[in-house]
Scaffold this motif. Structure first.
Motif, PDB file in Angstrom:
ATOM      1  N   LEU A  54      -5.557   3.917   2.442  1.00 20.22           N
ATOM      2  CA  LEU A  54      -4.573   4.570   1.589  1.00 20.22           C
ATOM      3  C   LEU A  54      -4.206   5.921   2.204  1.00 20.22           C
ATOM      4  O   LEU A  54      -5.084   6.770   2.422  1.00 20.22           O
ATOM      5  CB  LEU A  54      -5.152   4.758   0.187  1.00 20.22           C
ATOM      6  CG  LEU A  54      -4.170   5.194  -0.898  1.00 20.22           C
ATOM      7  CD1 LEU A  54      -3.143   4.099  -1.181  1.00 20.22           C
ATOM      8  CD2 LEU A  54      -4.917   5.547  -2.191  1.00 20.22           C
ATOM      9  N   LYS A  55      -2.909   6.116   2.477  1.00 18.83           N
ATOM     10  CA  LYS A  55      -2.462   7.333   3.143  1.00 18.83           C
ATOM     11  C   LYS A  55      -1.315   7.986   2.377  1.00 18.83           C
ATOM     12  O   LYS A  55      -0.484   7.305   1.777  1.00 18.83           O
ATOM     13  CB  LYS A  55      -1.979   7.025   4.567  1.00 18.83           C
ATOM     14  CG  LYS A  55      -3.041   6.439   5.476  1.00 18.83           C
ATOM     15  CD  LYS A  55      -4.150   7.425   5.770  1.00 18.83           C
ATOM     16  CE  LYS A  55      -5.140   6.863   6.787  1.00 18.83           C
ATOM     17  NZ  LYS A  55      -6.257   7.804   7.074  1.00 18.83           N
ATOM     18  N   ASP A  56      -1.285   9.312   2.430  1.00 15.39           N
ATOM     19  CA  ASP A  56      -0.165  10.070   1.898  1.00 15.39           C
ATOM     20  C   ASP A  56       1.057   9.792   2.768  1.00 15.39           C
ATOM     21  O   ASP A  56       1.005   9.930   3.996  1.00 15.39           O
ATOM     22  CB  ASP A  56      -0.491  11.564   1.902  1.00 15.39           C
ATOM     23  CG  ASP A  56       0.570  12.395   1.218  1.00 15.39           C
ATOM     24  OD1 ASP A  56       1.694  12.476   1.737  1.00 15.39           O
ATOM     25  OD2 ASP A  56       0.273  12.978   0.156  1.00 15.39           O
ATOM     26  N   ILE A  57       2.140   9.381   2.153  1.00 11.46           N
ATOM     27  CA  ILE A  57       3.331   8.994   2.917  1.00 11.46           C
ATOM     28  C   ILE A  57       3.880  10.150   3.741  1.00 11.46           C
ATOM     29  O   ILE A  57       4.319   9.969   4.888  1.00 11.46           O
ATOM     30  CB  ILE A  57       4.430   8.467   1.962  1.00 11.46           C
ATOM     31  CG1 ILE A  57       3.978   7.146   1.321  1.00 11.46           C
ATOM     32  CG2 ILE A  57       5.745   8.268   2.705  1.00 11.46           C
ATOM     33  CD1 ILE A  57       4.919   6.620   0.251  1.00 11.46           C
ATOM     34  N   LYS A  58       3.814  11.352   3.210  1.00 10.83           N
ATOM     35  CA  LYS A  58       4.380  12.513   3.907  1.00 10.83           C
ATOM     36  C   LYS A  58       3.436  13.097   4.942  1.00 10.83           C
ATOM     37  O   LYS A  58       3.846  13.417   6.063  1.00 10.83           O
ATOM     38  CB  LYS A  58       4.776  13.591   2.889  1.00 10.83           C
ATOM     39  CG  LYS A  58       5.923  13.191   1.968  1.00 10.83           C
ATOM     40  CD  LYS A  58       6.267  14.331   1.022  1.00 10.83           C
ATOM     41  CE  LYS A  58       7.452  13.955   0.133  1.00 10.83           C
ATOM     42  NZ  LYS A  58       7.789  15.056  -0.834  1.00 10.83           N
ATOM     43  N   GLU A  69      -5.991  12.469  -2.474  1.00 12.41           N
ATOM     44  CA  GLU A  69      -6.417  13.750  -3.030  1.00 12.41           C
ATOM     45  C   GLU A  69      -6.596  13.598  -4.531  1.00 12.41           C
ATOM     46  O   GLU A  69      -5.648  13.265  -5.236  1.00 12.41           O
ATOM     47  CB  GLU A  69      -5.399  14.844  -2.731  1.00 12.41           C
ATOM     48  CG  GLU A  69      -5.291  15.228  -1.269  1.00 12.41           C
ATOM     49  CD  GLU A  69      -6.513  15.990  -0.782  1.00 12.41           C
ATOM     50  OE1 GLU A  69      -7.248  16.547  -1.639  1.00 12.41           O
ATOM     51  OE2 GLU A  69      -6.756  16.022   0.432  1.00 12.41           O
ATOM     52  N   PHE A  70      -7.811  13.829  -5.004  1.00 11.23           N
ATOM     53  CA  PHE A  70      -8.092  13.707  -6.434  1.00 11.23           C
ATOM     54  C   PHE A  70      -7.635  14.955  -7.197  1.00 11.23           C
ATOM     55  O   PHE A  70      -6.951  14.870  -8.224  1.00 11.23           O
ATOM     56  CB  PHE A  70      -9.584  13.475  -6.661  1.00 11.23           C
ATOM     57  CG  PHE A  70      -9.971  13.321  -8.110  1.00 11.23           C
ATOM     58  CD1 PHE A  70      -9.879  12.087  -8.730  1.00 11.23           C
ATOM     59  CD2 PHE A  70     -10.418  14.408  -8.845  1.00 11.23           C
ATOM     60  CE1 PHE A  70     -10.224  11.935 -10.076  1.00 11.23           C
ATOM     61  CE2 PHE A  70     -10.767  14.276 -10.172  1.00 11.23           C
ATOM     62  CZ  PHE A  70     -10.668  13.034 -10.796  1.00 11.23           C
ATOM     63  N   ALA A  98      -4.626   5.759 -13.424  1.00 12.46           N
ATOM     64  CA  ALA A  98      -3.313   5.123 -13.322  1.00 12.46           C
ATOM     65  C   ALA A  98      -3.078   4.581 -11.917  1.00 12.46           C
ATOM     66  O   ALA A  98      -2.533   3.483 -11.735  1.00 12.46           O
ATOM     67  CB  ALA A  98      -2.218   6.118 -13.689  1.00 12.46           C
ATOM     68  N   LEU A  99      -3.498   5.336 -10.917  1.00 16.88           N
ATOM     69  CA  LEU A  99      -3.396   4.856  -9.539  1.00 16.88           C
ATOM     70  C   LEU A  99      -4.236   3.592  -9.362  1.00 16.88           C
ATOM     71  O   LEU A  99      -3.822   2.644  -8.688  1.00 16.88           O
ATOM     72  CB  LEU A  99      -3.862   5.939  -8.569  1.00 16.88           C
ATOM     73  CG  LEU A  99      -3.915   5.531  -7.090  1.00 16.88           C
ATOM     74  CD1 LEU A  99      -2.528   5.185  -6.568  1.00 16.88           C
ATOM     75  CD2 LEU A  99      -4.547   6.640  -6.247  1.00 16.88           C
ATOM     76  N   ILE A 114      -9.695   3.079  -2.605  1.00 15.96           N
ATOM     77  CA  ILE A 114      -8.884   4.299  -2.627  1.00 15.96           C
ATOM     78  C   ILE A 114      -9.337   5.300  -1.571  1.00 15.96           C
ATOM     79  O   ILE A 114      -8.510   5.905  -0.877  1.00 15.96           O
ATOM     80  CB  ILE A 114      -8.919   4.934  -4.031  1.00 15.96           C
ATOM     81  CG1 ILE A 114      -8.200   4.022  -5.030  1.00 15.96           C
ATOM     82  CG2 ILE A 114      -8.293   6.330  -4.025  1.00 15.96           C
ATOM     83  CD1 ILE A 114      -8.277   4.496  -6.471  1.00 15.96           C
ATOM     84  N   ASN A 115     -10.640   5.478  -1.425  1.00 14.23           N
ATOM     85  CA  ASN A 115     -11.143   6.545  -0.567  1.00 14.23           C
ATOM     86  C   ASN A 115     -11.517   6.101   0.845  1.00 14.23           C
ATOM     87  O   ASN A 115     -11.612   6.944   1.744  1.00 14.23           O
ATOM     88  CB  ASN A 115     -12.367   7.196  -1.215  1.00 14.23           C
ATOM     89  CG  ASN A 115     -12.021   7.951  -2.483  1.00 14.23           C
ATOM     90  OD1 ASN A 115     -11.340   8.973  -2.440  1.00 14.23           O
ATOM     91  ND2 ASN A 115     -12.459   7.444  -3.623  1.00 14.23           N
TER      92      ASN A 115
END
Length: 316
Positions: free
Chosen positions: A22-26, A32-33, A48-49, A118-119
């Motif tokens: 799982l990666k941040d698109i930007k 990041e929690f 929710a994620l 997730i992590n």
């Protein structure tokens, strides 16, 4: 997701799965929690994620593993709440069949541990590595969905018929999909509370289970023999055909002490509960194959050796 203030698509959270993680698109960074000073907001966002991750895993089971959804119950009326399991295209015709049973809580079909998905990544937290190995080894596959027990309509919570509990779900899947399958050898891999579900299945469907289940691989199962109300026959069967890979600092597959009448215990090669399914996979599949071959050898009719007649003649 009702009145939730959070998105229903992964990309709208700003994340994507890239190279299995799982990666941040930007930024390309990980999850990041703590995105707010409000701890309750952070937790609600994480949950929710997690619901979105469930749908992502479902999609991977279909697109990457080629599995199909089968309804539970299979004979639902129009408008009746249902759930589903995932199955390989050949689950009915394969001569050996693998059942995957996750643990309790928020996880759904195809997941071992949401936190790991997730992590860490898909391979660590999902059942995809098990499914891929099983398919390549010629198994048909059934992925149970034991925690999906009810639907919410407005203010009403309605339990799914014949699937209102994890134990009931497993019994229904056995009766509906396993019983009529061609496989003479069934293997089960079950994590955590999945061990409780598996033992309940053995007790409640004993005559069928003892005839067809060749191996049970438990990953840090939380079952107890008393809780499962196992009689001596079931205890003997479990001691012979099951291994429980438990948390341990010992090397993978190290034999460990076990309670009397329970499954053999071996080290999962990891000290954290949620990691055990991933960490012991290299021990699980050789065990399944070993048990399968032992069972088939025992069931094979005895054949005379090549020199048996000659020996008999000499004795005469």
């Amino acid at each position: 997701m009702g009145n939730s203030p959070f998105p229903t698509k992964l990309k709208d959270f700003g994340y994507e799965f890239k190279d299995g993680s799982l990666k941040d698109i930007k930024t390309g960074g990980g999850f990041e929690f703590n995105v707010s000073k409000d701890a309750e907001y952070n937790q609600a966002r994480y949950e929710a994620l997690g619901e979105v991750i469930t749908e992502e895993v479902y999609a991977l089971l279909e697109s990457e593993a080629g599995l199909q959804r089968l309804p539970v119950p299979a004979n639902a009326a129009d408008g009746e709440p249902t759930t589903f399991v995932f199955a390989s295209a050949d689950y009915r015709t394969a001569d050996k069949l693998l059942l995957l049973v996750h643990g309790s809580g928020v996880v759904r079909a195809g997941q071992w541990a949401r936190r790991l998905i997730i992590n860490n990544g898909v391979k660590e937290g999902t059942q995809l590595p098990y499914i891929e190995r099983a398919l390549s080894a010629g198994y048909g596959v059934l992925v149970l969905n034991t925690n999906d027990n009810r639907r919410v309509t407005g203010e009403r919570k309605q339990f799914i018929r014949d699937s209102g509990t994890p134990e009931q779900h497993a019994l229904t899947v056995w009766d509906t999909y396993v019983r009529g399958a061609a496989a003479t050898d069934v293997a089960i891999v079950a994590h955590s509370y999945g061990g409780v579900v598996t033992l309940n299945l053995a007790v409640r469907r004993w005559e069928e289970v003892q005839k067809r289940v060749s191996a049970v691989a438990l990953t840090d199962s939380v079952h107890s023999m008393g809780g499962a109300r196992c009689g001596p026959e079931v205890q003997k069967w479990l001691a012979e055909c099951a291994v429980n890979w438990v948390t341990s600092s010992s090397p993978l597959d190290t034999e460990l002490a076990r309670p009397t009448g329970d499954a053999c215990r071996r080290s999962a090669g990891h000290k954290q509960h949620e990691w055990t399914s991933w960490s012991c996979i290299d021990a699980v599949f050789p065990f399944l194959e070993q048990r399968l071959q032992q069972r088939r050898k025992a069931a094979a009719p005895a054949t005379p050796t090549e020199n048996q007649g000659g020996d008999d003649e000499k004795k005469q």
